[in-house]
Design an enzyme around this catalytic site. Structure first.
Site, PDB file in Angstrom:
ATOM      1  N   THR A  74       0.862  -1.270  -0.063  1.00  0.00           N
ATOM      2  CA  THR A  74      -0.035  -0.158  -0.087  1.00  0.00           C
ATOM      3  C   THR A  74       0.844   1.319   0.168  1.00  0.00           C
ATOM      4  O   THR A  74       0.650   2.107  -0.785  1.00  0.00           O
ATOM      5  CB  THR A  74      -0.871   0.041   1.194  1.00  0.00           C
ATOM      6  OG1 THR A  74      -1.709  -1.115   1.058  1.00  0.00           O
ATOM      7  CG2 THR A  74      -1.712   1.215   1.121  1.00  0.00           C
ATOM      8  N   GLN A 189       0.304  -9.308  -6.251  1.00  0.00           N
ATOM      9  CA  GLN A 189      -0.159 -10.672  -6.346  1.00  0.00           C
ATOM     10  C   GLN A 189       0.538 -11.516  -7.307  1.00  0.00           C
ATOM     11  O   GLN A 189       0.711 -12.545  -7.367  1.00  0.00           O
ATOM     12  CB  GLN A 189      -1.660 -10.556  -6.871  1.00  0.00           C
ATOM     13  CG  GLN A 189      -2.594  -9.940  -5.855  1.00  0.00           C
ATOM     14  CD  GLN A 189      -2.754 -10.889  -4.396  1.00  0.00           C
ATOM     15  OE1 GLN A 189      -2.133 -12.153  -4.285  1.00  0.00           O
ATOM     16  NE2 GLN A 189      -3.176 -10.530  -3.494  1.00  0.00           N
ATOM     17  N   SER A 209       5.236  -6.947  -3.064  1.00  0.00           N
ATOM     18  CA  SER A 209       5.108  -7.274  -1.516  1.00  0.00           C
ATOM     19  C   SER A 209       5.714  -8.385  -1.155  1.00  0.00           C
ATOM     20  O   SER A 209       5.632  -9.574  -1.694  1.00  0.00           O
ATOM     21  CB  SER A 209       3.458  -7.239  -1.431  1.00  0.00           C
ATOM     22  OG  SER A 209       3.330  -7.748   0.035  1.00  0.00           O
ATOM     23  N   HIS A 211       4.907 -10.401   1.804  1.00  0.00           N
ATOM     24  CA  HIS A 211       4.009 -11.442   2.606  1.00  0.00           C
ATOM     25  C   HIS A 211       3.172 -12.238   1.416  1.00  0.00           C
ATOM     26  O   HIS A 211       2.386 -13.131   1.730  1.00  0.00           O
ATOM     27  CB  HIS A 211       3.288 -10.599   3.692  1.00  0.00           C
ATOM     28  CG  HIS A 211       2.246  -9.989   3.334  1.00  0.00           C
ATOM     29  ND1 HIS A 211       0.938 -10.364   3.503  1.00  0.00           N
ATOM     30  CD2 HIS A 211       1.948  -8.530   2.873  1.00  0.00           C
ATOM     31  CE1 HIS A 211       0.082  -9.348   3.176  1.00  0.00           C
ATOM     32  NE2 HIS A 211       0.574  -8.348   2.586  1.00  0.00           N
ATOM     33  N   THR A 246      15.263   3.930   9.567  1.00  0.00           N
ATOM     34  CA  THR A 246      16.264   3.065   9.723  1.00  0.00           C
ATOM     35  C   THR A 246      15.486   1.795   8.839  1.00  0.00           C
ATOM     36  O   THR A 246      14.422   1.267   9.089  1.00  0.00           O
ATOM     37  CB  THR A 246      16.468   2.630  11.160  1.00  0.00           C
ATOM     38  OG1 THR A 246      16.866   4.036  11.889  1.00  0.00           O
ATOM     39  CG2 THR A 246      17.483   1.468  11.659  1.00  0.00           C
ATOM     40  N   CYS A 334     -20.086  -8.047   2.595  1.00  0.00           N
ATOM     41  CA  CYS A 334     -21.438  -7.488   2.676  1.00  0.00           C
ATOM     42  C   CYS A 334     -21.882  -7.748   4.064  1.00  0.00           C
ATOM     43  O   CYS A 334     -22.219  -9.041   4.420  1.00  0.00           O
ATOM     44  CB  CYS A 334     -22.721  -7.951   1.766  1.00  0.00           C
ATOM     45  SG  CYS A 334     -22.011  -7.436  -0.069  1.00  0.00           S
TER      46      CYS A 334
HETATM   47  C1  LIG Z   1      -2.526  -5.944  -5.867  1.00  0.00           C
HETATM   48  C2  LIG Z   1      -2.488  -5.540  -4.388  1.00  0.00           C
HETATM   49  N1  LIG Z   1      -1.823  -4.396  -4.223  1.00  0.00           N
HETATM   50  C3  LIG Z   1      -1.497  -3.890  -3.210  1.00  0.00           C
HETATM   51  C4  LIG Z   1      -1.905  -4.745  -1.781  1.00  0.00           C
HETATM   52  C5  LIG Z   1      -1.766  -4.269  -0.456  1.00  0.00           C
HETATM   53  O1  LIG Z   1      -0.862  -4.978   0.378  1.00  0.00           O
HETATM   54  P1  LIG Z   1      -0.649  -4.724   1.820  1.00  0.00           P
HETATM   55  O2  LIG Z   1      -2.011  -4.825   2.419  1.00  0.00           O
HETATM   56  O3  LIG Z   1       0.338  -5.544   2.171  1.00  0.00           O
HETATM   57  O4  LIG Z   1      -0.021  -3.326   1.895  1.00  0.00           O
HETATM   58  C6  LIG Z   1      -2.527  -6.017  -2.075  1.00  0.00           C
HETATM   59  C7  LIG Z   1      -3.048  -6.885  -0.882  1.00  0.00           C
HETATM   60  O5  LIG Z   1      -3.963  -7.415  -0.976  1.00  0.00           O
HETATM   61  C8  LIG Z   1      -2.941  -6.447  -3.493  1.00  0.00           C
HETATM   62  O6  LIG Z   1      -3.564  -7.546  -3.620  1.00  0.00           O
END
Ligand SMILES: Cc1ncc(COP(=O)(O)O)c(C=O)c1O
Length: 411
Positions: A74, A189, A209, A211, A246, A334
């Site tokens: 993000t 992804q 990313s 994780h 850092t 929802c």
């Molecule tokens: C395409 C995409 N971008 C960004 C993110 C954001 O990842 P994070 O929540 O680790 O910042 C995700 C998380 O699902 C994602 O699928």
């Protein structure tokens, strides 16, 4: 006997790879030095960070200094969007994105819109591919950035990144602009499954990313091609001129190891996972009536399967499956407090009823054919039961949902 656990939500997050944990542990214990310090423990941490960065850069085909570590995807998305917008506002005020971007892009663009930027959201076709004809029409002299996700986070549809970069290059040639508009893609992804060579892809900025690929949480990064003007989001000691603070040394070491490990086994693992996914897909579509596949049937990440099951609620399915130890995602979060159905499936033209019954399976390294068989044995039963007990009337929420989608699309 303990309940069988089948984790099928790797798009949300993936378990830490044991090799990743192994290389991270020393940096969480004895090797705690700050890479900015000049004494040996600092220098050693600095070397470790440089080595880890080098491995990532090699996979991306870029230079070490072109990769900026961030705290999340993000943040990397925000840096790409806000950073380019603020650094280049003298050159234009238009940003083109797709309507299936992650919220990290959408929300940053919403903020920019309030500051006077024009945000154009490209529509997607029913199969999940971005409409490139609209992109060609929208590119103009005011456009400073195009940001199209490599794959969306719900269906895993793969966008033709190279083709998009060629369209942008063609536009630059025509207008004799060597730089603007920049091209960003979010590969969060996709990173574990697709080629990440930034030169071959033709991207100027790319989000990754850790994780999602077996690395730790709290570490991600942005490729920033040399020469791109970007304003930082975080100012401070200047450890990196685009992101002070850092360095997260164990995180960086883990991220690098995760990317290295997943990249090494990519070809073999992609085909193994695709086989599992295809078996799951065929099994569900065959055994459960009134089901449809969401996203592109072929141009899709091998670990993604998003299916709409009519006449059942996604959440109810998710909770029932959870009781059986099966963990999945749903595109329709929802409930009465929080009406947040999937804008991604909506952009792909799916009806309210289809979105409401959507379910996302995202497979990973530890999944086996036994997991797939376990789901195929249980899901039809769960759906049958839910269809019997809940004759859901969606009409009440439909109106609210339509207003919400209208609001999102109005941006
Ligand atoms: C395409 C995409 N971008 C960004 C993110 C954001 O990842 P994070 O929540 O680790 O910042 C995700 C998380 O699902 C994602 O699928």
């Amino acid at each position: 006997m303990s309940k069988r656990q089948v984790y099928l939500d790797h798009a949300a997050t993936a378990p830490l790879h044991p090799e990743v944990l192994k290389v991270m542990l020393p940096f969480l214990k004895d090797e705690f030095g700050n890479p900015s310090n000049l004494y040996e423990s600092g220098r050693s941490a600095n070397r470790a960070v440089a080595e880890a960065t080098n491995k990532i850069a090699k996979i991306l085909g870029c230079k070490n200094e072109e990769f900026i570590f961030t705290g999340s995807a993000t943040e990397a998305d925000n840096l790409a969007i806000l950073g380019t917008a603020h650094a280049n506002k003298g050159k234009g005020n238009k940003i083109i994105i797709s309507s299936i971007e992650h919220k990290g892009i959408l929300a940053a663009c919403e903020a920019l819109e309030k500051q006077g930027f024009e945000i154009v959201k490209l529509p997607v076709l029913k199969n999940g591919l971005v409409d490139l004809e609209v992109l060609k029409k929208e590119l103009d002299g005011r456009t400073i950035l195009v940001s199209i996700t490599m794959t969306d986070s719900e269906t895993g549809t793969i966008q033709p990144i190279k083709e998009i970069s060629e369209i942008i290059r063609g536009f630059k040639l025509k207008t004799q602009s060597s730089r603007i508009p920049y091209f960003h893609t979010d590969a969060s992804q996709a990173a574990g499954y697709l080629n990440l060579d930034v030169k071959k892809l033709g991207v100027d900025l790319m989000t990754l990313s850790a994780h999602k690929i077996g690395g730790p949480k709290g570490i991600a990064g942005l490729f920033v091609k040399k020469g791109i003007s970007l304003e930082p989001l975080i100012y401070g000691g200047g450890q990196n001129k685009l992101r002070s603070g850092t360095e997260n040394v164990p995180g960086i070491i883990g991220f690098s190891k995760a990317l290295e490990t997943i990249s090494k086994n990519k070809t073999k693992e992609n085909s193994r996972i695709k086989k599992l996914r295809d078996t799951l897909e065929k099994g569900i579509l065959k055994s459960i009536p009134k089901t449809i596949l969401n996203g592109h049937p072929i141009s899709r990440l091998p670990n993604f399967l998003n299916i709409s099951i009519l006449d059942v609620e996604g959440e109810a399915m998710l909770l029932y499956l959870d009781k059986l130890g099966i963990m999945v995602g749903t595109g329709s979060a929802c409930n009465s407090q929080n009406l947040e159905p999937s804008y991604i499936l909506s952009a792909m033209g799916r009806s309210y009823e289809h979105i409401h019954g959507s379910i996302r399976f995202s497979l990973g390294k530890n999944n086996t054919m036994r997991d797939v068989q376990y789901v195929l044995k249980n899901l039809p039963r769960v759906v049958k039961k839910l269809r019997q007990i809940s004759s859901i009337d969606l009409s009440l929420n439909r109106k609210k949902w339509q207003n919400k989608i209208k609001k999102i699309n109005r941006m």
